[in-house]
Write a protein that holds these residues in place. Structure first.
Motif, PDB file in Angstrom:
ATOM      1  N   UNK A 176       0.816  -1.213   0.000  1.00 25.97           N
ATOM      2  CA  UNK A 176       0.000   0.000   0.000  1.00 25.97           C
ATOM      3  C   UNK A 176       0.851   1.265   0.000  1.00 25.97           C
ATOM      4  N   UNK A 177       1.995   1.225   0.703  1.00 25.92           N
ATOM      5  CA  UNK A 177       2.812   2.437   0.767  1.00 25.92           C
ATOM      6  C   UNK A 177       3.349   2.778  -0.620  1.00 25.92           C
ATOM      7  N   UNK A 178       3.695   1.741  -1.400  1.00 26.64           N
ATOM      8  CA  UNK A 178       4.175   1.958  -2.753  1.00 26.64           C
ATOM      9  C   UNK A 178       3.064   2.545  -3.615  1.00 26.64           C
ATOM     10  N   UNK A 179       1.852   2.017  -3.442  1.00 28.17           N
ATOM     11  CA  UNK A 179       0.721   2.528  -4.224  1.00 28.17           C
ATOM     12  C   UNK A 179       0.433   3.983  -3.899  1.00 28.17           C
ATOM     13  N   UNK A 180       0.557   4.292  -2.621  1.00 30.26           N
ATOM     14  CA  UNK A 180       0.315   5.679  -2.215  1.00 30.26           C
ATOM     15  C   UNK A 180       1.323   6.602  -2.884  1.00 30.26           C
ATOM     16  N   UNK A 181       2.544   6.162  -2.923  1.00 24.69           N
ATOM     17  CA  UNK A 181       3.598   6.951  -3.546  1.00 24.69           C
ATOM     18  C   UNK A 181       3.327   7.142  -5.041  1.00 24.69           C
ATOM     19  N   UNK A 182       2.986   6.024  -5.707  1.00 25.84           N
ATOM     20  CA  UNK A 182       2.684   6.110  -7.135  1.00 25.84           C
ATOM     21  C   UNK A 182       1.506   7.040  -7.395  1.00 25.84           C
ATOM     22  N   UNK A 183       0.543   6.955  -6.488  1.00 25.40           N
ATOM     23  CA  UNK A 183      -0.663   7.772  -6.624  1.00 25.40           C
ATOM     24  C   UNK A 183      -0.300   9.251  -6.585  1.00 25.40           C
ATOM     25  N   UNK A 184       0.657   9.593  -5.762  1.00 27.46           N
ATOM     26  CA  UNK A 184       1.015  11.008  -5.669  1.00 27.46           C
ATOM     27  C   UNK A 184       1.852  11.436  -6.883  1.00 27.46           C
ATOM     28  N   UNK A 185       2.586  10.484  -7.498  1.00 28.11           N
ATOM     29  CA  UNK A 185       3.281  10.806  -8.753  1.00 28.11           C
ATOM     30  C   UNK A 185       2.261  11.165  -9.824  1.00 28.11           C
ATOM     31  N   UNK A 186       1.219  10.326  -9.906  1.00 29.38           N
ATOM     32  CA  UNK A 186       0.156  10.562 -10.879  1.00 29.38           C
ATOM     33  C   UNK A 186      -0.536  11.893 -10.604  1.00 29.38           C
ATOM     34  N   UNK A 187      -0.710  12.181  -9.312  1.00 25.88           N
ATOM     35  CA  UNK A 187      -1.389  13.424  -8.934  1.00 25.88           C
ATOM     36  C   UNK A 187      -0.666  14.638  -9.529  1.00 25.88           C
ATOM     37  N   UNK A 188       0.664  14.532  -9.647  1.00 28.58           N
ATOM     38  CA  UNK A 188       1.433  15.630 -10.221  1.00 28.58           C
ATOM     39  C   UNK A 188       1.007  15.923 -11.644  1.00 28.58           C
ATOM     40  N   UNK A 189       0.787  14.856 -12.415  1.00 30.72           N
ATOM     41  CA  UNK A 189       0.372  15.026 -13.810  1.00 30.72           C
ATOM     42  C   UNK A 189      -1.023  15.647 -13.859  1.00 30.72           C
TER      43      UNK A 189
ATOM     44  N   UNK B 233      -9.489  25.289  -8.164  1.00 24.52           N
ATOM     45  CA  UNK B 233      -9.396  26.373  -7.189  1.00 24.52           C
ATOM     46  C   UNK B 233      -9.021  25.845  -5.816  1.00 24.52           C
ATOM     47  N   UNK B 234      -9.330  24.570  -5.609  1.00 23.88           N
ATOM     48  CA  UNK B 234      -9.101  24.008  -4.282  1.00 23.88           C
ATOM     49  C   UNK B 234      -8.867  22.502  -4.431  1.00 23.88           C
ATOM     50  N   UNK B 235      -8.053  21.966  -3.529  1.00 23.99           N
ATOM     51  CA  UNK B 235      -7.736  20.531  -3.579  1.00 23.99           C
ATOM     52  C   UNK B 235      -8.293  19.874  -2.319  1.00 23.99           C
ATOM     53  N   UNK B 236      -8.874  18.699  -2.492  1.00 23.55           N
ATOM     54  CA  UNK B 236      -9.562  18.032  -1.378  1.00 23.55           C
ATOM     55  C   UNK B 236      -9.128  16.563  -1.347  1.00 23.55           C
ATOM     56  N   UNK B 237      -8.493  16.146  -0.262  1.00 25.82           N
ATOM     57  CA  UNK B 237      -8.001  14.762  -0.161  1.00 25.82           C
ATOM     58  C   UNK B 237      -8.814  13.967   0.840  1.00 25.82           C
ATOM     59  N   UNK B 238      -9.304  12.813   0.418  1.00 21.15           N
ATOM     60  CA  UNK B 238     -10.086  11.962   1.301  1.00 21.15           C
ATOM     61  C   UNK B 238      -9.239  10.870   1.928  1.00 21.15           C
ATOM     62  N   UNK B 239      -9.010  10.976   3.194  1.00 23.00           N
ATOM     63  CA  UNK B 239      -8.301   9.981   3.994  1.00 23.00           C
ATOM     64  C   UNK B 239      -6.816   9.867   3.676  1.00 23.00           C
ATOM     65  N   UNK B 240      -6.090   9.262   4.588  1.00 28.68           N
ATOM     66  CA  UNK B 240      -4.629   9.343   4.594  1.00 28.68           C
ATOM     67  C   UNK B 240      -3.967   8.826   3.333  1.00 28.68           C
ATOM     68  N   UNK B 241      -4.608   7.865   2.655  1.00 33.54           N
ATOM     69  CA  UNK B 241      -4.011   7.303   1.452  1.00 33.54           C
ATOM     70  C   UNK B 241      -3.768   8.366   0.386  1.00 33.54           C
ATOM     71  N   UNK B 242      -4.579   9.396   0.412  1.00 39.11           N
ATOM     72  CA  UNK B 242      -4.470  10.406  -0.645  1.00 39.11           C
ATOM     73  C   UNK B 242      -3.842  11.710  -0.161  1.00 39.11           C
TER      74      UNK B 242
END
Lengths: 485, 420
Positions: free
Chosen positions: B118-131, B139-148
């Motif tokens: 899961x930690x690897x997936x979380x990391x990959x997810x944040x790489x994708x988030x950059x794109x 206008x605003x960013x909203x993250x649901x729960x720690x994974x995101x």
């Protein structure tokens, strides 16, 4: 002439302990003794006792011009006798001044007036007996639990011989009329109705120490000024409140006692007097008839009975309770009767109130439970056990009427036995004079009533049958009938 | 107003309450009007409800430039995403991610579950988030729960837009105090970077303030709500045995949910009455232990386990119940009692549940107070007035708990952090 009628209510229920469903059928003690003692002692120390001292002082200072009335429920009296006996003494002292009147109400502070006329009448009698026993005066004016009132109740109260009834001056009943007059119920023209002036009463009960109130601070001068400036002809101002207003709802620090003590002086300045309800009723004449179809009370904004019987939880508990009323009246077990009284207290139903939870703040303030559901669960568990006990007294299978008939038979028997005893004695005396018979017959005759009757008719056949219970009644009857012939 | 949301689950493919809550909130916000929401999830299945949010799958977002033609893209991801979005995203690849394993489209694979890596997936997810943050205006960013949270932080750094994080649960709830340091670090990081924190209950708010040391004025509670039941579910009719009442536990059979208290309650009630059956629905790591416990208490004949229920089965179970029980040891919110109330089942919940803060027509007890819970169960199955009152008042109450109201509160928080 204008007069003020003060009346204070004292009531504390026997709160129930946490009674689990496991206890049903096993544990027959229902009360939270620790809490009940703690609460009544606290309130007595903070309110009842100092208030009694203050009132006594007021009566003495004013030269017996200050008058006041009390309504103390039977269950509260029991608790006070048990936990704060000095209060009873202090009340007696107050009563001795002759300026105090005690009002009638239901012994258990119950809602019986809404469900069971017979129970209601019994309870009123029980309460008045208790008051007479303790304070030496028989109440003449009636006020119902929580000032619940309707035409029907008025008729019942009138039939008991009361001359006056006290109730709420509910706006939806009065309309444009003023509570500051006497009225008469539509169903009982001879009875006089005194209505609570809720505006002035609540000024003291709820608003006295409220900083946000635009009339804060309320002084005796100002208060009497308001009463003095009421329209000409409004003769009586009824200030009804719960006694713990003095010292508990309005703590001593708010100056409530000082306010009370100053009232007689300012009243005298304005030519206003104080009266007990009986005095008001004997002096003043009613001005109009008031008809109340649906019961009113002094609770909440609605001024109806919905605080106790508003939701289905309350209704269910209430119906279950009174479904055994007749049975309980047939019982003679003292403990059962006592529990029966305690369980009827309106407070138990008040705790189950779910009327808009926001407004529930007032309700939960007095409730030992977290929620209405908890209150219901606990009460129903207790009631289930109570009903089991009632059923143990008399089998379920016998109808009330039948049971009633049997009990009457048994009771009548006692009287009949007495009569027969005498007859027997005289017969024997006669027999003794006429001809000396065997004296051995005397021994079995003393043992039981039924056989006693027997010797007169057929001594050998009847006597052994009388052993069985149901048969006993029957045979006894037969025997007596024969004896009568 | 444009909001970029990062989530992990989305109905109908959900594993816990997170998906339901994210979905309900997004829909509620959409109803408030003037909201343009982009919702990122690791792995869309294509059958998600569309219309109120633009769903982007992290597994459909290229992080490595690949020369692929339109038809290939359409074939592979057409059912979840417009191919044009793929090309837009591809124009915003910001670094060389060739070291990561990607597929023929240059996308990273996601399981979208809570797997071991899961930690690897979380990391990959944040790489994708950059794109995504570079492509989708917001206008605003909203993250649901720690994974995101890491994805949200990343997006905030790129766009400079305010970040709101939504705490649906903390690791203190999940672990009964034995916090995983990695998870704690990620959570704490997210809270530090966030411009505002939304918690689903005051209970969670206290945890955030006390355990994570966050300033109270940065944390606001927005209680969850519940979607109206679909007609299909309301129409379900379950056969009832009039002689036997059913008391149900429904949820993961884990430490957090307090299943052992349910068994103890069952044992108590069954000692007094016999016309009741207890059902533990769901699965989890404590299931076998619970089966043993039920046998130990000698109530196995009146105590059933259903195993994991999915979709409609959940509501069928609820509909055949007379009492719903949630003795959770620590429940950030707990949406299932609300669902039980919707179908007219009286609920008993622990005071340690967030939803206890907003519900009135339920019985609330401490999770360890087995006696009180047993009393409540007995009362509901024995006294008809109790059952009827809770059922009717419960339906009325829960129908007034709507996502629109929660959505409006979230929008107000957006306004505050954007200083509009």
């Amino acid at each position: 002439m204008r007069t003020i009628c003060f009346y204070f209510q004292i009531h504390q229920p026997f709160r129930l302990k946490r009674y689990r469903f496991f206890d049903i059928g096993n544990d027959h003690y229902y009360y939270d003794d620790f809490n009940n003692e703690e609460i009544i002692r606290r309130i007595a120390e903070r309110s009842y006792l100092p208030a009694n001292r203050a009132l006594l002082e007021m009566i003495e200072d004013s030269g017996n011009k200050f008058k006041v009335a009390f309504s103390i429920s039977g269950v509260a009296l029991e608790q006070l006798e048990m936990y704060v006996p000095e209060f009873i003494d202090s009340m007696r002292e107050l009563a001795k001044t002759g300026c105090v009147e005690f009002l009638s109400e239901t012994y258990a502070h119950s809602l019986a007036s809404l469900a069971d006329p017979e129970e209601f009448i019994n309870q009123v009698k029980a309460h008045d007996d208790k008051i007479e026993l303790l304070f030496g005066q028989r109440p003449k004016v009636f006020r119902n639990t929580e000032l619940i009132y309707s035409d029907e109740i008025a008729a019942m109260v009138a039939s008991m011989g009361f001359k006056g009834i006290i109730t709420e001056g509910a706006k939806h009943i009065l309309g444009w009329k003023s509570p500051n007059y006497l009225y008469t119920p539509a169903t009982a023209p001879k009875v006089k109705l005194m209505l609570k002036n809720y505006k002035l009463s609540d000024d003291i009960t709820f608003r006295f120490s409220n900083y946000a109130w635009n009339e804060y601070p309320l002084t005796a001068d100002k208060f009497m000024g308001w009463i003095g400036s009421l329209p000409e002809g409004e003769e009586v101002v009824n200030l009804f409140m719960t006694y713990d207003t003095l010292g508990e709802l309005q703590s001593a620090e708010t100056g409530i006692f000082g306010f009370m003590k100053a009232l007689p002086r300012f009243a005298a300045d304005k030519g206003i007097t104080f009266s007990t309800p009986s005095e008001v009723i004997s002096k003043l004449k009613p001005v109009d008839v008031i008809s109340v179809n649906d019961p009113i009370s002094w609770a909440d904004e609605e001024r109806d009975t919905s605080a106790w019987l508003g939701n289905i939880l309350q209704k269910e508990a209430f119906e279950k309770l009174y479904s055994v009323a007749e049975r309980v009246r047939l019982c003679s077990d003292t403990r059962l009767k006592q529990d029966w009284n305690y369980l009827q207290a309106s407070d138990h139903f008040y705790y189950m109130c779910t009327k808009h939870f926001a407004d529930g703040a007032v309700h939960s303030h007095y409730s030992p439970y977290d929620s209405a559901y908890e209150a219901f669960t606990n009460y129903m568990n207790v009631l289930s056990d109570f009903i089991v006990r009632v059923e143990e007294q008399f089998p379920d299978s016998i109808e009330n009427e039948e049971l009633n008939a049997l009990i009457t038979t048994i009771r009548n028997q006692a009287a009949e036995i007495e009569v027969l005893k005498k007859e027997l004695a005289s017969a024997k005396a006669n027999a003794g004079v006429v001809a000396e018979e065997k004296p051995a017959k005397k021994a079995p005759a003393k043992k039981k009533a039924a056989p006693k009757a027997a010797p007169k008719a057929e001594p050998k056949e009847e006597a052994p049958v009388a052993e069985e219970k149901p048969a006993k009644k029957a045979s006894a009857k037969k025997a007596t009938k024969k004896a009568e012939k | 107003m444009k909001a970029l949301m990062f989530g992990w689950e989305f109905p109908p493919h959900i594993l816990g309450g997170l998906g339901t809550a994210s979905y309900g909130l997004t829909k509620g916000m959409h109803k408030c009007g003037d909201m343009d929401i982009t919702f990122v999830i690791p792995k869309p299945w294509g059958d998600e409800e569309k219309g109120f949010a633009n769903i982007i799958g992290a597994n459909n977002t290229p992080v490595v430039w690949r020369d692929v033609d339109w038809s290939t893209v359409e074939n592979q991801i057409g059912k979840t995403m417009n191919p044009q979005t793929y090309y837009d995203l591809r124009n915003n690849i910001y670094a060389d991610f060739n070291y990561i394993h990607t597929n023929n489209l240059g996308c990273i694979e996601f399981s979208g579950r809570y797997a071991d890596n899961i930690l690897e997936e979380i990391n990959n997810y944040s790489i994708v988030a950059g794109v995504i943050a570079r492509t989708v205006p917001c206008d605003v960013i909203h993250s649901h729960d720690w994974l995101t949270y890491p994805a949200g932080i990343h997006a905030k750094q790129i766009t400079g837009k305010p970040l709101v994080i939504h705490v649906h649960a903390t690791d203190f709830d999940r672990s009964r105090g034995n916090v995983n340091p990695d998870v704690f670090r990620i959570e704490k990081d997210g809270m530090n970077y966030a411009d505002h924190i939304i918690t689903v209950s005051n209970l969670t708010r206290q945890t955030v303030i006390e355990k994570y040391g966050i300033s109270p004025d940065k944390v606001t509670t927005v209680h969850n709500a519940v979607e109206p039941m679909s007609e299909e579910i309301m129409a379900i009719e379950m056969p009832r045995n009039p002689k036997e009442k059913v008391v149900t536990f429904l949820g993961r059979i884990t430490m957090q949910k307090g299943p052992e208290y349910f068994v103890e309650v069952a044992a108590q009630v069954l000692r007094k009455t016999n016309n009741v059956r207890f059902v533990m629905a769901g699965s989890g790591d404590m299931m076998n232990k619970m089966i043993r416990l039920a046998a130990e208490r000698d109530i196995a004949d009146k105590f059933q386990f259903t195993g994991f229920l999915r979709g409609k089965q959940v509501y069928e179970m609820l509909k055949s119940s007379d009492v719903y029980m949630m003795p959770s040891v620590s429940e950030p919110f707990g949406i299932s009692p609300l669902e039980a109330m919707q179908v007219g089942v009286p609920s008993i919940i622990s005071k340690q549940s967030g939803c206890a803060e907003i519900l009135n027509n339920v019985v609330k007890t401490d999770y360890w107070d087995v006696d009180a819970m047993a009393d409540a169960v007995y009362s509901i199955i024995t006294y008809p007035a109790m059952y009827t009152h809770m059922k009717e008042e419960g339906i009325r109450e829960v129908n007034e708990i709507k996502w629109e109201y929660a959505g409006q509160k979230v929008i107000d928080i957006y306004r505050k952090v954007m200083k509009w």
